[in-house]
Design a protein around this motif. Structure first.
Motif, mmCIF file in Angstrom:
data_model
loop_
_atom_site.group_PDB
_atom_site.id
_atom_site.type_symbol
_atom_site.label_atom_id
_atom_site.label_comp_id
_atom_site.label_asym_id
_atom_site.label_seq_id
_atom_site.Cartn_x
_atom_site.Cartn_y
_atom_site.Cartn_z
ATOM 1 N N LEU A 6 0.815 -1.217 -0.171
ATOM 2 C CA LEU A 6 0.167 -0.072 -0.086
ATOM 3 C C LEU A 6 0.796 1.101 0.077
ATOM 4 O O LEU A 6 0.638 2.057 -0.686
ATOM 5 C CB LEU A 6 -1.047 0.070 1.238
ATOM 6 C CG LEU A 6 -2.169 -1.213 1.146
ATOM 7 C CD1 LEU A 6 -2.887 -0.950 2.523
ATOM 8 C CD2 LEU A 6 -3.084 -0.678 0.005
ATOM 9 N N ASP A 7 1.777 1.202 0.928
ATOM 10 C CA ASP A 7 3.034 2.440 0.791
ATOM 11 C C ASP A 7 3.608 2.749 -0.340
ATOM 12 O O ASP A 7 3.568 3.885 -0.849
ATOM 13 C CB ASP A 7 3.986 1.906 2.006
ATOM 14 C CG ASP A 7 3.492 2.289 3.378
ATOM 15 O OD1 ASP A 7 2.537 2.948 3.521
ATOM 16 O OD2 ASP A 7 4.203 1.748 4.251
ATOM 17 N N ALA B 53 -8.698 -2.221 9.027
ATOM 18 C CA ALA B 53 -7.992 -1.510 10.080
ATOM 19 C C ALA B 53 -6.635 -0.790 9.493
ATOM 20 O O ALA B 53 -6.458 0.575 9.610
ATOM 21 C CB ALA B 53 -7.524 -2.013 11.440
ATOM 22 N N LEU B 54 -5.982 -1.646 8.881
ATOM 23 C CA LEU B 54 -4.828 -1.067 8.049
ATOM 24 C C LEU B 54 -5.019 -0.064 7.145
ATOM 25 O O LEU B 54 -4.353 1.166 6.807
ATOM 26 C CB LEU B 54 -4.030 -2.373 7.369
ATOM 27 C CG LEU B 54 -2.717 -2.002 6.443
ATOM 28 C CD1 LEU B 54 -1.540 -1.578 7.364
ATOM 29 C CD2 LEU B 54 -2.434 -3.253 5.792
ATOM 30 N N ALA C 139 -3.718 8.782 7.377
ATOM 31 C CA ALA C 139 -2.170 9.421 7.228
ATOM 32 C C ALA C 139 -2.032 10.018 6.224
ATOM 33 O O ALA C 139 -1.415 11.074 6.315
ATOM 34 C CB ALA C 139 -1.123 8.130 7.694
ATOM 35 N N HIS C 140 -2.752 9.771 5.146
ATOM 36 C CA HIS C 140 -2.223 10.234 3.730
ATOM 37 C C HIS C 140 -3.507 11.040 3.050
ATOM 38 O O HIS C 140 -3.403 11.534 1.965
ATOM 39 C CB HIS C 140 -1.830 9.389 2.728
ATOM 40 C CG HIS C 140 -0.602 8.507 2.991
ATOM 41 N ND1 HIS C 140 0.881 9.107 2.724
ATOM 42 C CD2 HIS C 140 -0.267 7.515 3.703
ATOM 43 C CE1 HIS C 140 1.578 8.487 3.333
ATOM 44 N NE2 HIS C 140 1.205 7.238 3.855
ATOM 45 N N ASP D 213 -18.384 5.064 4.605
ATOM 46 C CA ASP D 213 -16.916 5.809 4.365
ATOM 47 C C ASP D 213 -16.168 5.233 5.282
ATOM 48 O O ASP D 213 -16.333 4.803 6.641
ATOM 49 C CB ASP D 213 -17.317 7.382 5.012
ATOM 50 C CG ASP D 213 -16.177 8.267 4.905
ATOM 51 O OD1 ASP D 213 -15.947 9.213 4.252
ATOM 52 O OD2 ASP D 213 -15.098 7.798 5.892
ATOM 53 N N MET D 214 -14.848 4.928 4.964
ATOM 54 C CA MET D 214 -13.907 4.015 5.919
ATOM 55 C C MET D 214 -13.543 4.497 6.981
ATOM 56 O O MET D 214 -13.369 3.982 8.064
ATOM 57 C CB MET D 214 -12.655 3.966 4.910
ATOM 58 C CG MET D 214 -11.709 3.139 5.335
ATOM 59 S SD MET D 214 -10.501 2.526 4.186
ATOM 60 C CE MET D 214 -11.085 1.803 2.804
ATOM 61 N N GLN D 215 -13.414 6.150 7.019
ATOM 62 C CA GLN D 215 -12.893 6.820 8.486
ATOM 63 C C GLN D 215 -14.097 6.652 9.327
ATOM 64 O O GLN D 215 -13.833 6.945 10.814
ATOM 65 C CB GLN D 215 -12.435 8.134 7.830
ATOM 66 C CG GLN D 215 -11.254 8.255 7.256
ATOM 67 C CD GLN D 215 -9.885 7.396 7.827
ATOM 68 O OE1 GLN D 215 -9.803 7.039 8.821
ATOM 69 N NE2 GLN D 215 -9.218 6.614 6.734
#
Ligand SMILES: Cc1cc2nc3c(=O)[nH]c(=O)nc-3n(C[C@H](O)[C@H](O)[C@H](O)COP(=O)(O)OP(=O)(O)OC[C@H]3O[C@@H](n4cnc5c(N)ncnc54)[C@H](O)[C@@H]3O)c2cc1C
Ligand code: FES
Length: 288
Positions: free
Chosen positions: A205-206, A227-228, A235-236, A281-283
């Motif tokens: 992913l990074d 969760a990942l 973060a991004h 929504d994921m968040q």
């Protein structure tokens, strides 16, 4: 009038005329002849049915509540939710990919070519693409891969690139890879060779984030992978959507069996997965 179908009688594919049940609602009960039904590996079956015009309007991420035949002498009280796996509007067909886990899906597995599948839908809120996104990342495992499968169609229709990271116990359980290969890139990560470890998925992913190939994240099927993605997305500042799995009863809103907790701007909210989701929504979603 005598002989007229009830407003609530199912739409029978191949027999009913659309006008007979043309109520101004997008959801209906329909009887859909099975076109094919085959095992894809030791646990999953691929089911193809002829679908009604309303069912064919299903959107990736939406689901149908299926009336499964009983696998034994007992009764099966509730329908079982299954996401659409592929939508073949040209041939008027809908496909499901499902894991045989209990009585409902074992009963479903007994359907033969030519039998009718009774389905209610399309239900719920599906996935959506923002026109500004050029490349998205899909991360799925287990039955979640079935739910994510039609994103491959969505990306092709919208000319958006996709990298699908498909996590599985071993190569036999990597599914939907053919669909995603037609739409973009596939990375399989397996328990059998250790590549499914969270640290390895994180580095994949990074890398995609660094290459600017991650305008949005999509996931389903694993709490730790969710969760990942949620963490990296936060973060991004990458938007994301997650399809939640939740035991359901009615699938239509009134029973509240499927309520889960969400967190919106620090405030906890209860939402019904069947009608407010299953895609969220994921968040705002909270792990299970
Ligand atoms: C919106 C939605 C879409 C789904 N799409 C798919 C799909 O495309 N392919 C697929 O294989 N499965 C999918 N599922 C899961 C599927 O609904 C369950 O596997 C099925 O209902 C199990 O029924 P059963 O009678 O065979 O098993 P049961 O005897 O009811 O349960 C057997 C096991 O499955 C678990 N289970 C039961 N219901 C659910 C559920 N709703 N979600 C997750 N786990 C459950 C139980 O906790 C238990 O461990 C979806 C679930 C939801 C909510
Ligand atoms: S399953 Fe009944 S309200 Fe969601």
């Amino acid at each position: 009038m005598l002989g007229e179908p009830f407003a609530s009688s199912p739409f029978v594919v191949g027999k009913s005329r659309p006008a007979e049940t043309a109520l101004p609602i997008p959801i209906e009960e329909s009887l859909c002849p099975v076109v094919s039904h085959a095992w894809v590996n030791a646990e999953y079956k691929h089911l193809v049915v002829e679908a009604s015009p309303k069912a064919l309007a299903v959107h990736p991420g939406q689901f149908f509540n299926l009336l499964c035949p009983s696998p034994d002498v007992g009764e099966l009280f509730f329908r079982r939710p299954q996401s659409v796996y592929r939508i073949d509007r040209k041939r008027g067909r809908i496909e499901f990919l499902y894991k045989c886990v209990g009585r409902g899906t074992r009963g479903l597995a007994t359907l033969q070519k030519g039998d009718d599948l009774n389905m209610v839908g399309p239900l719920g809120q599906g996935f959506s693409l923002d026109p500004a996104w050029r490349h998205i990342v899909v991360l799925g495992r287990g039955v979640g891969i079935a739910t994510l499968g039609p994103i491959s169609q969505l990306t092709r229709e919208n000319n958006v690139g996709v990298t699908a990271i498909l996590s599985a116990r071993n190569a036999d359980f990597v599914m939907a890879d053919t669909l995603f290969r037609e739409a973009g890139d596939v990375v399989s990560v397996l328990d059998s060779d250790g590549t499914s470890a969270v640290e390895n998925v994180e580095s994949i992913l990074d890398r995609l984030v660094a290459q600017k190939r991650a305008d949005a994240f999509f996931t389903c099927g694993s709490n730790r992978l969710f969760a990942l993605m949620k963490r990296i997305g936060k973060a991004h500042n990458i938007p994301g959507q997650v399809a939640m799995e939740q035991v359901m009863a009615c699938g239509l809103g009134p029973c509240y069996v499927c309520v889960r907790t969400f967190e919106v701007n620090g405030v906890k909210e209860l939402r019904r997965v069947c009608i407010d989701g299953p895609v969220f929504d994921m968040q705002e979603a909270v792990g299970w």
